[in-house]
Design a protein around this motif. Structure first.
Motif, PDB file in Angstrom:
ATOM      1  N   ILE A 149      -2.414   0.507   2.107  1.00  0.00           N
ATOM      2  CA  ILE A 149      -3.817   1.272   2.141  1.00  0.00           C
ATOM      3  C   ILE A 149      -4.951   0.373   2.287  1.00  0.00           C
ATOM      4  O   ILE A 149      -5.775   0.497   2.825  1.00  0.00           O
ATOM      5  CB  ILE A 149      -3.982   2.407   1.091  1.00  0.00           C
ATOM      6  CG1 ILE A 149      -2.791   3.638   1.356  1.00  0.00           C
ATOM      7  CG2 ILE A 149      -5.281   3.106   1.132  1.00  0.00           C
ATOM      8  CD1 ILE A 149      -2.679   4.494   0.145  1.00  0.00           C
ATOM      9  N   ALA A 150      -4.860  -0.615   1.316  1.00  0.00           N
ATOM     10  CA  ALA A 150      -6.036  -1.641   1.078  1.00  0.00           C
ATOM     11  C   ALA A 150      -5.866  -2.647   2.213  1.00  0.00           C
ATOM     12  O   ALA A 150      -7.039  -2.921   2.640  1.00  0.00           O
ATOM     13  CB  ALA A 150      -5.886  -2.027  -0.384  1.00  0.00           C
ATOM     14  N   TYR A 151      -4.898  -3.130   2.662  1.00  0.00           N
ATOM     15  CA  TYR A 151      -4.791  -4.336   3.348  1.00  0.00           C
ATOM     16  C   TYR A 151      -3.904  -4.079   4.706  1.00  0.00           C
ATOM     17  O   TYR A 151      -3.854  -4.937   5.354  1.00  0.00           O
ATOM     18  CB  TYR A 151      -4.199  -5.556   2.526  1.00  0.00           C
ATOM     19  CG  TYR A 151      -5.147  -5.841   1.381  1.00  0.00           C
ATOM     20  CD1 TYR A 151      -6.420  -6.229   1.462  1.00  0.00           C
ATOM     21  CD2 TYR A 151      -4.404  -5.798   0.225  1.00  0.00           C
ATOM     22  CE1 TYR A 151      -7.055  -6.620   0.430  1.00  0.00           C
ATOM     23  CE2 TYR A 151      -5.234  -6.104  -1.013  1.00  0.00           C
ATOM     24  CZ  TYR A 151      -6.456  -6.448  -0.798  1.00  0.00           C
ATOM     25  OH  TYR A 151      -7.300  -6.809  -2.027  1.00  0.00           O
ATOM     26  N   GLY A 152      -3.522  -2.866   5.083  1.00  0.00           N
ATOM     27  CA  GLY A 152      -2.568  -2.517   6.100  1.00  0.00           C
ATOM     28  C   GLY A 152      -1.390  -3.393   6.296  1.00  0.00           C
ATOM     29  O   GLY A 152      -0.934  -4.107   5.390  1.00  0.00           O
ATOM     30  N   LYS A 153      -0.758  -3.149   7.113  1.00  0.00           N
ATOM     31  CA  LYS A 153       0.675  -3.563   7.558  1.00  0.00           C
ATOM     32  C   LYS A 153       0.458  -4.944   8.278  1.00  0.00           C
ATOM     33  O   LYS A 153      -0.846  -5.051   8.772  1.00  0.00           O
ATOM     34  CB  LYS A 153       1.639  -2.667   8.096  1.00  0.00           C
ATOM     35  CG  LYS A 153       2.125  -1.587   7.079  1.00  0.00           C
ATOM     36  CD  LYS A 153       3.162  -0.840   7.836  1.00  0.00           C
ATOM     37  CE  LYS A 153       3.933   0.357   6.974  1.00  0.00           C
ATOM     38  NZ  LYS A 153       4.680   1.002   7.611  1.00  0.00           N
ATOM     39  N   ARG A 170      -6.130  -6.942  -7.924  1.00  0.00           N
ATOM     40  CA  ARG A 170      -6.914  -5.679  -7.610  1.00  0.00           C
ATOM     41  C   ARG A 170      -5.817  -4.679  -7.473  1.00  0.00           C
ATOM     42  O   ARG A 170      -6.084  -3.525  -8.206  1.00  0.00           O
ATOM     43  CB  ARG A 170      -7.546  -5.808  -6.113  1.00  0.00           C
ATOM     44  CG  ARG A 170      -8.476  -4.621  -5.862  1.00  0.00           C
ATOM     45  CD  ARG A 170      -8.883  -4.623  -4.294  1.00  0.00           C
ATOM     46  NE  ARG A 170      -9.431  -3.537  -3.860  1.00  0.00           N
ATOM     47  CZ  ARG A 170      -9.416  -3.308  -2.599  1.00  0.00           C
ATOM     48  NH1 ARG A 170      -9.048  -4.030  -1.817  1.00  0.00           N
ATOM     49  NH2 ARG A 170     -10.093  -2.209  -2.152  1.00  0.00           N
ATOM     50  N   ILE A 171      -4.844  -4.863  -6.560  1.00  0.00           N
ATOM     51  CA  ILE A 171      -3.797  -3.917  -6.599  1.00  0.00           C
ATOM     52  C   ILE A 171      -2.996  -3.305  -7.812  1.00  0.00           C
ATOM     53  O   ILE A 171      -2.878  -2.304  -8.118  1.00  0.00           O
ATOM     54  CB  ILE A 171      -2.780  -4.164  -5.493  1.00  0.00           C
ATOM     55  CG1 ILE A 171      -3.329  -4.590  -4.156  1.00  0.00           C
ATOM     56  CG2 ILE A 171      -1.568  -3.110  -5.229  1.00  0.00           C
ATOM     57  CD1 ILE A 171      -4.109  -3.168  -3.680  1.00  0.00           C
ATOM     58  N   TYR A 175      -3.187   0.211  -9.738  1.00  0.00           N
ATOM     59  CA  TYR A 175      -1.875   0.882 -10.146  1.00  0.00           C
ATOM     60  C   TYR A 175      -2.009   1.184 -11.471  1.00  0.00           C
ATOM     61  O   TYR A 175      -1.869   2.402 -11.961  1.00  0.00           O
ATOM     62  CB  TYR A 175      -0.903  -0.111  -9.721  1.00  0.00           C
ATOM     63  CG  TYR A 175       0.529   0.427 -10.063  1.00  0.00           C
ATOM     64  CD1 TYR A 175       1.184   1.252  -9.623  1.00  0.00           C
ATOM     65  CD2 TYR A 175       1.015  -0.171 -11.367  1.00  0.00           C
ATOM     66  CE1 TYR A 175       2.460   1.690  -9.885  1.00  0.00           C
ATOM     67  CE2 TYR A 175       2.454  -0.082 -11.850  1.00  0.00           C
ATOM     68  CZ  TYR A 175       3.130   0.984 -11.022  1.00  0.00           C
ATOM     69  OH  TYR A 175       4.171   1.740 -11.519  1.00  0.00           O
ATOM     70  N   ASN A 176      -2.352   0.222 -12.443  1.00  0.00           N
ATOM     71  CA  ASN A 176      -2.424   0.527 -13.919  1.00  0.00           C
ATOM     72  C   ASN A 176      -3.636   1.624 -14.006  1.00  0.00           C
ATOM     73  O   ASN A 176      -3.266   2.637 -15.096  1.00  0.00           O
ATOM     74  CB  ASN A 176      -2.987  -0.643 -14.610  1.00  0.00           C
ATOM     75  CG  ASN A 176      -2.582  -0.609 -15.876  1.00  0.00           C
ATOM     76  OD1 ASN A 176      -1.407  -0.278 -16.243  1.00  0.00           O
ATOM     77  ND2 ASN A 176      -3.295  -1.505 -17.020  1.00  0.00           N
ATOM     78  N   GLU A 177      -4.804   1.921 -13.374  1.00  0.00           N
ATOM     79  CA  GLU A 177      -5.440   2.826 -13.595  1.00  0.00           C
ATOM     80  C   GLU A 177      -5.081   4.195 -13.219  1.00  0.00           C
ATOM     81  O   GLU A 177      -5.606   5.184 -13.829  1.00  0.00           O
ATOM     82  CB  GLU A 177      -6.781   2.541 -12.827  1.00  0.00           C
ATOM     83  CG  GLU A 177      -7.784   1.448 -13.442  1.00  0.00           C
ATOM     84  CD  GLU A 177      -8.723   1.090 -12.477  1.00  0.00           C
ATOM     85  OE1 GLU A 177      -9.257   1.517 -11.387  1.00  0.00           O
ATOM     86  OE2 GLU A 177      -9.320  -0.275 -12.822  1.00  0.00           O
ATOM     87  N   ILE A 191      -9.665   2.590  -2.275  1.00  0.00           N
ATOM     88  CA  ILE A 191      -9.429   1.331  -1.519  1.00  0.00           C
ATOM     89  C   ILE A 191      -9.266   1.539  -0.141  1.00  0.00           C
ATOM     90  O   ILE A 191      -8.698   0.487   0.251  1.00  0.00           O
ATOM     91  CB  ILE A 191      -7.993   0.914  -2.358  1.00  0.00           C
ATOM     92  CG1 ILE A 191      -6.809   2.157  -2.125  1.00  0.00           C
ATOM     93  CG2 ILE A 191      -7.971   0.779  -3.648  1.00  0.00           C
ATOM     94  CD1 ILE A 191      -5.427   1.729  -2.325  1.00  0.00           C
ATOM     95  N   GLU A 192      -9.516   2.774   0.359  1.00  0.00           N
ATOM     96  CA  GLU A 192      -9.441   2.844   1.885  1.00  0.00           C
ATOM     97  C   GLU A 192     -10.648   1.894   2.478  1.00  0.00           C
ATOM     98  O   GLU A 192     -11.805   1.829   1.827  1.00  0.00           O
ATOM     99  CB  GLU A 192      -9.561   4.176   2.172  1.00  0.00           C
ATOM    100  CG  GLU A 192      -8.113   4.813   2.049  1.00  0.00           C
ATOM    101  CD  GLU A 192      -8.328   6.423   2.606  1.00  0.00           C
ATOM    102  OE1 GLU A 192      -8.082   6.459   3.865  1.00  0.00           O
ATOM    103  OE2 GLU A 192      -8.521   7.018   1.704  1.00  0.00           O
TER     104      GLU A 192
END
Length: 542
Positions: A149-153, A170-171, A175-177, A191-192
């Motif tokens: 979602i943040a960095y695309g494929k 950041r990821i 995830y932790n949050e 993150i979009e």
């Protein structure tokens, strides 16, 4: 008293020993889990984890390893506690939402996650069996989903000359949050890409998805002059007509203004009629249209990898250039001319390294030997008429009248042909050099009238830009100086090239998107001019 005291001491020692033993046991369990996870992460070259005959390919082993190194090996998904049940339910809902983002849930172990979550509710379910394998699969599902979602494929390009700024930390923090507050919709939105084109495309995709759910047979209908209702259904899919027009009493005349909108969306002649090209576009497979939008959404997500927050995007099928800025609403869009189907513009990324005012055009060998040589043989004045110079291998200018042109062919042509500067130069008066292995760059042109054409696939591969002066003044930190600006607008002849290096790199992404949002904020579809999307089974609209 001494005996009683001794008993207390003994009891205390036993308690301490028991606690120590429990700690050692717990440490052993954690150590065992850590060792098993490490073993699974380095299991085989295919990165697959097997569970009861099922096989799941790990998406992002590197990110998983960073996660476990940072946060430890405690289980988060695979025990019967209420907290873990809540996490599993959240992940199931997140992955069900993937299609709304243009992503495929199956790419993130969605079937496995849903099956596990369902079986975990049955009495006597063995949570310990394949515990580490399942933990790994669940964590990979969540992390790789957030990452994409943040960095695309990955996207298909022929060369990548730009720097990435992919922040794994950041990821991991996101995830932790997510596990802390559980608001997955807010997390995904955060993150979009903060890009308007992406937002519009995602909204339109979900409108299409919603319509097909309520009208599942829409794709099988065949629009024709005798089946106007089918045409109305297709137009409704694209969000062009209201539900009230989707009935068997609708006639073609009622659809005329909506057909014009549709034809503009498809870059067709705006006749307002159900002509052959319009019917072909209406009957184009609707799921394939959605696949095009999903591909383009991934391109926009992929731009999140860039180190810079501002970039130029050239969309080849749209023959259009736009400047994108993550931090402001930059409104710069222009038409471009790109390569013919026989001399295609490659998809690649690079930086503009410098802008050249009044550039020479040094014709590529393929053009000089195959296209120019026959014209020179036919009429030597071709060189003078086009302000061309003939250079030897040392760069010396030669007299073309003293050359025996008849002895040369495309196989033994030894000269370089360079066009003098000025508005008649094929590059116009401005050139934007790129750091790529291709002889491809952005430039002005001596045929600005061609930007009015719908079919702007006519170059040898380079990209001619409609507003070169505006673009040059934008990408250069301080713009072009006033003298150069004035000279460029005077179209002076035989000026010496003047170079303006960029102090800050400016990324250029030359991509291939058959669905995109235009300058007016409208979703548009473009022909697959280079036949690049065979894997999507995209048919041609003739």
């Amino acid at each position: 008293m001494k005996l009683k005291w001794s008993a207390k001491v003994v009891a205390l020692v036993l308690v301490v020993a028991a606690l120590a033993g429990f700690g050692i046991y717990k440490l052993a369990l954690v150590s065992s889990a850590r060792d098993r996870v490490k073993e699974l992460l380095h299991l085989n070259k295919e990165d697959k984890v097997a569970v009861k005959g099922d096989s799941q390919k790990i998406n992002n082993k590197e990110l998983l390893q960073k996660y476990y190194d940072a946060f430890g090996y405690d289980g988060m998904w695979t025990d019967p506690s209420m907290a873990n049940i809540k996490f599993r339910h959240m992940l199931v809902m997140m992955l069900n939402y993937a299609d709304s983002l243009g992503l495929d849930p199956k790419d993130y172990h969605a079937d496995y996650v849903a099956k596990y979550d369902s079986l975990a509710k049955t009495p006597g379910f063995d949570f310990e069996q394949y515990k580490e394998e399942s933990e790994l699969i669940f964590t990979d599902a969540a992390l790789s989903f957030l990452y994409n979602i943040a960095y695309g494929k990955e996207i298909k390009t022929e060369f990548n000359g730009v720097s990435y700024n992919i922040d794994s930390t950041r990821i991991l923090n996101v995830y932790n949050e997510l596990l802390t507050h559980g608001n997955w919709r807010r997390t995904l939105a955060s993150i979009e890409p903060p890009i308007e084109q992406y937002r519009i495309m995602k909204t339109r995709l979900n409108d299409m998805r919603g319509f097909l759910k309520s009208y599942p047979g829409a794709d099988t209908l065949k629009a024709s002059n005798s089946n106007v209702m089918a045409a109305a259904v297709k137009l409704r899919f694209y969000g062009i007509v209201a539900d009230s027009l989707v009935n068997d009493t609708t006639v073609a005349a009622q659809l005329r203004p909506y057909l014009v909108t549709f034809q503009r969306m498809m870059s067709l002649d705006t006749t307002g009629k159900l002509d052959a090209k319009t019917l072909a576009a209406l009957n184009f497979a609707l799921p394939t249209r959605m696949a095009q939008v999903k591909e383009s959404l991934n391109y926009w997500r992929w731009t999140g990898r860039l180190k810079e927050r501002e970039f130029i995007l050239v969309n080849i099928p749209a023959a259009r250039l736009q400047v994108i800025n993550h931090d402001s609403a930059v409104d710069m869009s222009m038409r471009v001319i790109v390569g013919k189907t026989t001399t295609q513009t490659p998809s690649f990324t690079a930086y503009i390294t410098r802008v050249i005012a009044y550039p020479y055009w040094t014709a590529p060998y393929s053009i000089t030997s195959k296209e120019m040589l026959p014209k020179i043989k036919k009429d030597i004045r071709y060189l003078e008429n086009n302000n061309m110079q003939v250079l030897d291998k040392s760069g010396n200018v030669l007299d073309p009248a003293k050359i025996n042109w008849s002895q040369y062919t495309a196989k033994n042509f030894p000269f370089t042909i360079r066009q003098g500067t000025g508005c008649d130069n094929s590059l116009g008066v401005l050139k934007f050099d790129l750091n790529s292995p291709f002889s491809i760059y952005l430039h002005d042109t001596n045929r600005r009238d061609l930007f009015g054409n719908k079919n702007r696939f006519m170059s040898h591969g380079c990209i001619r830009v409609e507003k070169p002066l505006e673009l040059a003044n934008y990408v250069l930190d301080n713009g072009l100086d006033s003298t150069t600006n004035a000279q460029l607008q005077q179209c002076l002849k035989d000026q010496k090239p003047k170079s303006f290096p960029l102090s800050n790199k400016f990324p250029v992404l030359i991509l291939y998107m058959t669905a995109d949002v235009d300058a007016a904020g409208v979703l548009r579809f473009y022909n697959d001019v280079y036949d690049k999307e065979d894997e999507l089974e995209i048919e041609k609209v003739i």
